[in-house]
Design a protein around this motif. Structure first.
Motif, PDB file in Angstrom:
ATOM      1  N   PRO A  51      40.995  63.382  24.482  1.00 27.33           N
ATOM      2  CA  PRO A  51      42.452  63.487  24.255  1.00 27.33           C
ATOM      3  C   PRO A  51      42.793  63.622  22.779  1.00 27.33           C
ATOM      4  N   LEU A  68      50.462  65.361  23.911  1.00 23.74           N
ATOM      5  CA  LEU A  68      49.101  65.103  24.362  1.00 23.74           C
ATOM      6  C   LEU A  68      48.428  66.400  24.788  1.00 23.74           C
ATOM      7  N   LEU A  82      52.397  61.394  26.177  1.00 26.13           N
ATOM      8  CA  LEU A  82      52.011  59.998  26.364  1.00 26.13           C
ATOM      9  C   LEU A  82      53.101  59.119  25.773  1.00 26.13           C
ATOM     10  N   VAL A  95      50.216  57.418  35.683  1.00 24.76           N
ATOM     11  CA  VAL A  95      50.193  58.867  35.575  1.00 24.76           C
ATOM     12  C   VAL A  95      51.349  59.402  36.406  1.00 24.76           C
ATOM     13  N   LEU A 118      51.628  58.457  31.212  1.00 23.68           N
ATOM     14  CA  LEU A 118      51.009  59.740  30.892  1.00 23.68           C
ATOM     15  C   LEU A 118      51.614  60.797  31.810  1.00 23.68           C
ATOM     16  N   ALA A 163      43.383  62.756  33.849  1.00 24.96           N
ATOM     17  CA  ALA A 163      44.467  61.993  33.218  1.00 24.96           C
ATOM     18  C   ALA A 163      44.183  60.499  33.312  1.00 24.96           C
ATOM     19  N   LEU A 167      43.645  57.625  30.244  1.00 22.51           N
ATOM     20  CA  LEU A 167      44.239  56.292  30.143  1.00 22.51           C
ATOM     21  C   LEU A 167      43.172  55.212  29.983  1.00 22.51           C
TER      22      LEU A 167
END
Length: 318
Positions: A51, A68, A82, A95, A118, A163, A167
């Motif tokens: 990321p 992001l 984010l 997410v 996210l 995703a 995280l």
């Protein structure tokens, strides 16, 4: 039976009542359905998402906001946002998937406290556009539909899993406290992703699509189902692929708590497909019945407010 004045050349309630919607069962899945998805999940988790964060130019009270980018399968670079809460500890992560209209910005009013949020843009859409994938829903949903292993929806599911990897990589302390929220297109992608990723501990699916493809092929809509119906009329082989991408079939494998908001009247995502997903869920589940989806109606603001309260309680357990 739900009903509103409308100009569609079909009935967006399709003659179903709530009672008959609650009896819609999932179609029979292929014998290798679980093997197909578990293999994809293993391959996706081997990808390092790498990321990259840049401060977002607009200030929002209560959040540090970042642009992001991260890497998904097929070396696909995804864009999104984010949101990190300021002045309070990060105890959970969420997410948030989008509908087929894509996303221009993150949501700042989600009823989930102490959470890093996210917002991915799934491949081909919004911040993740890349030729030759069309960002128009009619064509996006058909991209590589003749190739089961390359169909665009599978890549979008992998985008969701990556995703989650973002995280857990950035915030290791929230492992075990990650949820998912998705509407329409994002709801269907979420249902397909949930059974195979134990890192996602609970989810909300709002008017989810891709449920019960055999029924979707019978019911006229103005959404992505229209494109699939047209393709089937021209080529006749769509179920060779779609039987592996049925959100209701996937729901039979979901054992985490799921909250579903499903509509009685919906011109874009036929209600029987939505309820097929809810009915098939194998784990703890709850239902909020919307009078309509993808449609303005008098009680819409009230129902959205009530659903917010439901979700605040639901994700408080995350």
């Amino acid at each position: 039976m739900a009903g509103f004045p409308h100009s569609f050349p079909f009935d967006p309630s399709y003659g179903y009542t709530l009672e008959s919607l609650l009896r819609v069962e999932a179609p029979v899945a292929p014998e290798d359905f679980a093997d197909f998805w578990q293999a994809r999940y293993r391959r996706a988790l081997a990808v390092a998402p790498e990321p990259r964060l840049q401060p977002w130019p607009e200030h929002r009270e209560g959040y540090a906001v970042y642009d992001l980018e991260y890497r998904s399968t097929d070396d696909f670079t995804l864009g999104g946002w984010l949101l990190m809460p300021q002045g309070r500890p990060v105890r959970r992560g969420l997410v948030v998937g989008h509908g087929y209209g894509g996303r221009d910005a993150p949501d700042f009013d989600l009823p989930v406290a102490d959470a890093v949020l996210l917002f991915p843009c799934f491949r081909g859409l919004s911040r993740s556009r890349r030729p030759p994938i069309s960002d128009q829903p009619y064509w996006h949903v058909l991209h590589d539909i003749d190739q089961r292993d390359r169909y665009i929806l599978g890549g979008c599911v992998e985008d969701l899993w990556l995703a989650v990897s973002v995280l857990t990589g950035l915030f290791p302390a929230i492992a075990g406290h990650i949820g998912y929220m998705g509407i329409s297109f994002g709801g269907g992608i979420g249902a397909l992703a949930l059974p195979w990723d134990a890192r996602i501990r609970r989810a909300h699916l709002s008017v989810p699509t891709f449920g019960h493809h055999p029924l979707r092929l019978e019911l006229p809509t103005v959404g992505s189902g229209c494109a699939i119906r047209d393709y089937q009329r021209r080529h006749g082989n769509v179920m060779d692929t779609l039987r592996y991408y049925d959100a209701a079939s996937a729901a039979t494998q979901v054992d985490v708590p799921v909250q579903v908001a499903a509509a009685l009247f919906d011109p874009a995502v036929a209600p029987p497909g939505q309820f097929a997903i809810y009915n098939a869920l194998a784990g703890p589940k709850s239902l909020y019945v919307l009078e309509a989806g993808h449609f303005d109606y008098p009680a819409k603001a009230r129902q959205e407010s009530e659903l917010r309260e439901v979700l605040a309680d639901f994700f408080a357990e995350l």
